[in-house]
Enzyme design. Structure first.
Site, mmCIF file in Angstrom:
data_model
loop_
_atom_site.group_PDB
_atom_site.id
_atom_site.type_symbol
_atom_site.label_atom_id
_atom_site.label_comp_id
_atom_site.label_asym_id
_atom_site.label_seq_id
_atom_site.Cartn_x
_atom_site.Cartn_y
_atom_site.Cartn_z
ATOM 1 N N ASP A 1 46.298 53.717 12.987
ATOM 2 C CA ASP A 1 45.921 52.475 14.071
ATOM 3 C C ASP A 1 46.259 53.278 15.656
ATOM 4 O OD1 ASP A 1 46.171 49.997 15.723
ATOM 5 O OD2 ASP A 1 48.349 49.488 14.763
ATOM 6 N N THR B 1 37.371 47.159 17.682
ATOM 7 C CA THR B 1 37.745 46.500 18.447
ATOM 8 C C THR B 1 37.656 46.403 19.766
ATOM 9 O OG1 THR B 1 39.016 45.778 17.553
ATOM 10 C CG2 THR B 1 37.077 45.002 17.049
ATOM 11 N N LYS C 1 47.487 54.910 22.600
ATOM 12 C CA LYS C 1 48.988 54.904 21.572
ATOM 13 C C LYS C 1 49.374 55.845 21.168
ATOM 14 C CE LYS C 1 48.736 49.919 18.982
ATOM 15 N NZ LYS C 1 48.058 49.485 18.199
#
Length: 716
Positions: A335, A270, A362
């Site tokens: 993630d 996304t 991240k």
């Protein structure tokens, strides 16, 4: 003994995160409306980059630098800053928006996608628009009911709503002009919008979130006049065999296992935050998200890069046609989203001047990418990294052998919280430095061979709320220590220049100015100005709550203002906090020699019970099963009972005993549904909730006993 040390095996066995995981009435006065931003267009946004008098886009300009050329407030006089005005957002959840300022009007969003128009001179309310988000979408939002702001363009204000709509408002009145549903299939996907739209060339562009639940990534462009869709690009395959949506989809399909779990839950990817428009090349660059499920071993068992997860992608701004991509984490399994803030810059490198993208996602590496062809120029870690040692000449990460371990747990550094999350960074062309809200939140992951999509598995984090991780968490106690700091980073030399350490992770976004300053709010409730060259702290003020949003600055009638929206929350702030103050959401606006009194703040103890629940009976045999159910239903919102302290949501071990005694009726009866709590009537039985209550009470008893023992040991 520290209670965290007394329960390591219990918490590890349960997969509990034992680290730090953990719209009211509007009272502002009415005022005569100021002029509206009817003239805001591409030319004006570009021209404002030189003057800086307004803040016309989420990250200030089309380059998204968050650098303002205003210099009235500088290193010599910043200590004279005082409050000009404040505005009560009437909210209790996270505030992530950077205010937009055009023609003397400030537009800012609060929780639940509520839009406020404010007189930027005085702080008086002009209008408020509430999109009436259904409360059940609070459970669909992985990371709080937040919104990062609006876009203004040609007399309209555009906002994406938590329930997945893009809305156009009349700037003068807040009247809704049109709304479009951005979700391609509401029966299958749980798409939410938390990010700010971008506008250019009569297009308004928006992505969405939801990759932890069931979601497929795409970005859409709509016409500003009527909301008709102009183009859409998908970041994951829609098909595994011909005919394909476009050539980029065919290329992606070859990198995914058609038999993997992603086919059932969407695949993720996304595009929920990072979007930047390159007006020179007429391109839109987007950062894509994590895979769904997180774990590639179940998402795509045969492996593969899983294009275009965790990538920076260039699209033709007029058509949405794919141009190039750089995948920062092929086959992402941690993630490691690439959805963090992207900045356009021109750097003088050894090879000469280059038009580049600057990115600190991240995964802990800082990237400099050629924005013309997508080639990697350099990548260096800006925090401790243990999943890769660097990047090879072809631009692929050199992974550590055990980083994808299936047979043992792995403590990821950075964790899924990210070395840098959504909180925007900034770039000052005068210092040549990027100012990054860097952080670390410890987390260990372990492959879960029992995971199944859309299945409640007690002990698997949030599985009863349709989260798709494919992992069990913290089956070993993480060894890393949590941290947060402001990092000044040289993108040419790829090295740290200075840092400021903080009490906690999850500090706010940054802004930098020609006055030689960097502004940032902190998790412990301060708003601070630093010397952009040296990092020296020059001014600070208490603002009543932890700050997570990024500040802005603007000028009206020759006076420069600095403003920040305050309200603690976000995924980390749901269950943890770093201050004993938890005031309502509020906009604070400062100027030199401002004399307005600071608004009253509220202590956490005034709002929440701070005494552990005790005295209620429970069955010892319910504690273990209750712990498993707590992890699969409650953990990410309420934290570890008694060990975490609560954030903008309460820690349930501090509940009133009467609430715990009636917990089945309250939880299954929808007592807190209007505030965004999931509906558990069909998800849990009365007996399940009683077991959860037993676990909460047992944790409270153990911690209270440990505290009493520690107090006794300290007596003379």
């Amino acid at each position: 003994m520290n209670p965290r040390c007394k329960l390591p095996m219990l918490l590890a066995a349960l997969g509990v995160i034992a680290g730090l995981i953990g719209c009211g009435s509007q009272k502002a006065p009415q005022a005569t409306p100021s002029p509206t931003p009817a003239g805001v267009d591409d030319h004006r946004i570009r021209a404002n980059q030189a003057s800086g008098k307004e803040w016309l886009s989420y990250n200030f300009d089309y380059d998204e630098t968050r650098y303002s050329p205003l210099r009235q407030i500088d290193t010599g006089n910043v200590g004279r800053l005082g409050l000009a005005w404040s505005y009560d957002l009437g909210s209790e959840r996270g505030v992530e928006a950077t205010p937009i300022v055009a023609d003397g009007v400030m537009y800012v969003t609060g929780p639940w996608s509520v839009v406020h128009a404010i007189d930027a001179r005085t702080g008086a309310r002009l209008w408020v628009y509430d999109p009436k988000v259904p409360p059940e979408f609070g459970a669909w939002a992985c990371c709080d009911v937040v919104n990062r702001g609006v876009a203004v363009y040609k007399g309209k204000v555009f906002v994406g709503t938590l329930h997945g709509y893009l809305v156009a408002l009349e700037a003068a009145s807040g009247k809704e002009l049109w709304r479009v549903d951005t979700n391609i299939d509401r029966t299958r996907y749980k798409h939410t919008i938390t990010g700010a739209p971008r506008v250019f060339r009569d297009k308004v562009v928006i992505g969405h979130g939801g990759a932890e639940l069931a979601a497929v990534g795409y970005v859409s462009a709509y016409h500003v006049d009527d909301g008709r869709m102009l183009w859409r690009w998908f970041s994951v395959p829609q098909r595994v065999e011909p005919p394909f949506y476009d050539p980029s989809q065919e290329r992606a399909a070859a990198t995914w296992d058609p038999k993997g779990a992603w086919r059932e839950v969407g695949g993720g990817g996304t595009i929920w935050d990072a979007m930047v428009y390159d007006h020179e090349l007429n391109r839109l660059y987007v950062g894509t998200g994590n895979g769904n499920p997180w774990n590639r071993e179940v998402r795509s068992p045969s492996g593969g890069d899983n294009l275009y997860l965790s990538s920076v992608v260039a699209l033709d701004a007029d058509t949405g046609r794919y141009l190039w991509h750089f995948q920062e984490v092929p086959g992402d399994t941690w993630d490691y989203t690439a959805t963090q803030h992207l900045i356009l810059a021109e750097l003088k490198l050894a090879s000469g001047k280059r038009k580049v993208l600057l990115h600190a996602p991240k995964n802990g590496f800082f990237y400099v990418i050629d924005r013309q062809d997508g080639k990697l120029i350099s990548a260096k870690p800006y925090v401790e990294v243990n999943w890769a040692t660097g990047y090879d000449e072809s631009g692929r990460p050199i992974e550590v052998e055990d980083a994808r371990a299936r047979q043992k747990p792995w403590e990821t550094r950075p964790s899924a919280y990210g070395a840098h999350n959504w909180h925007p960074m900034s770039f000052n062309p005068n210092t040549g430095l990027v100012y990054i809200p860097a952080q670390g939140v410890p987390l260990a992951i372990e492959h879960d061979p029992q995971w199944r999509a859309r299945t409640h598995l007690p002990g698997r984090p949030m599985s009863n709320l349709d989260w798709n991780l494919g992992y069990v968490l913290n089956t070993i106690p993480p060894q890393a220590k949590p941290f947060g700091h402001l990092l000044a980073w040289d993108p040419v030399a790829q090295k740290e220049v200075w840092r400021q350490e903080y009490l906690s992770p999850w500090n706010g976004g940054t802004m930098t100015t020609a006055g030689g300053l960097v502004f940032q709010g902190t998790a412990d409730g301060r708003f601070i100005a630093y010397d952009a060259k040296t990092g020296a702290s020059l001014w600070q003020v208490e603002v009543g709550s932890g700050v997570i949003a990024g500040p802005a600055t603007y000028e009206i009638d020759g006076t420069q203002y600095v403003t920040v929206a305050v309200g603690w929350g976000g995924v980390y702030g749901l269950a943890a906090r770093a201050t004993e103050r938890l005031s309502q959401g509020r906009v604070y606006t400062f100027k030199l020699d401002g004399k307005a009194p600071l608004p009253p703040v509220r202590e956490y103890a005034q709002l929440r019970r701070t005494t552990l629940a005790s005295g209620l009976p429970y069955r010892a045999e319910d504690v273990g099963p209750g712990a498993q159910l707590y992890v699969s239903n409650c953990l990410f919102c309420h934290g570890v009972p008694a060990l975490d302290r609560g954030g903008n949501l309460p820690n349930l071990a501090y509940s009133d005993p009467q609430i715990l005694s009636e917990l089945p009726k309250l939880v299954r009866g929808g007592a807190w549904r209007a505030r965004g709590m999931p509906d558990f009537a069909e998800r849990l039985s009365d007996a399940d909730v009683e077991r959860i209550a037993a676990f909460i009470l047992n944790m409270a008893d153990i911690v209270a006993q440990t505290q009493a023992e520690n107090a006794a040991d300290q007596e003379p």
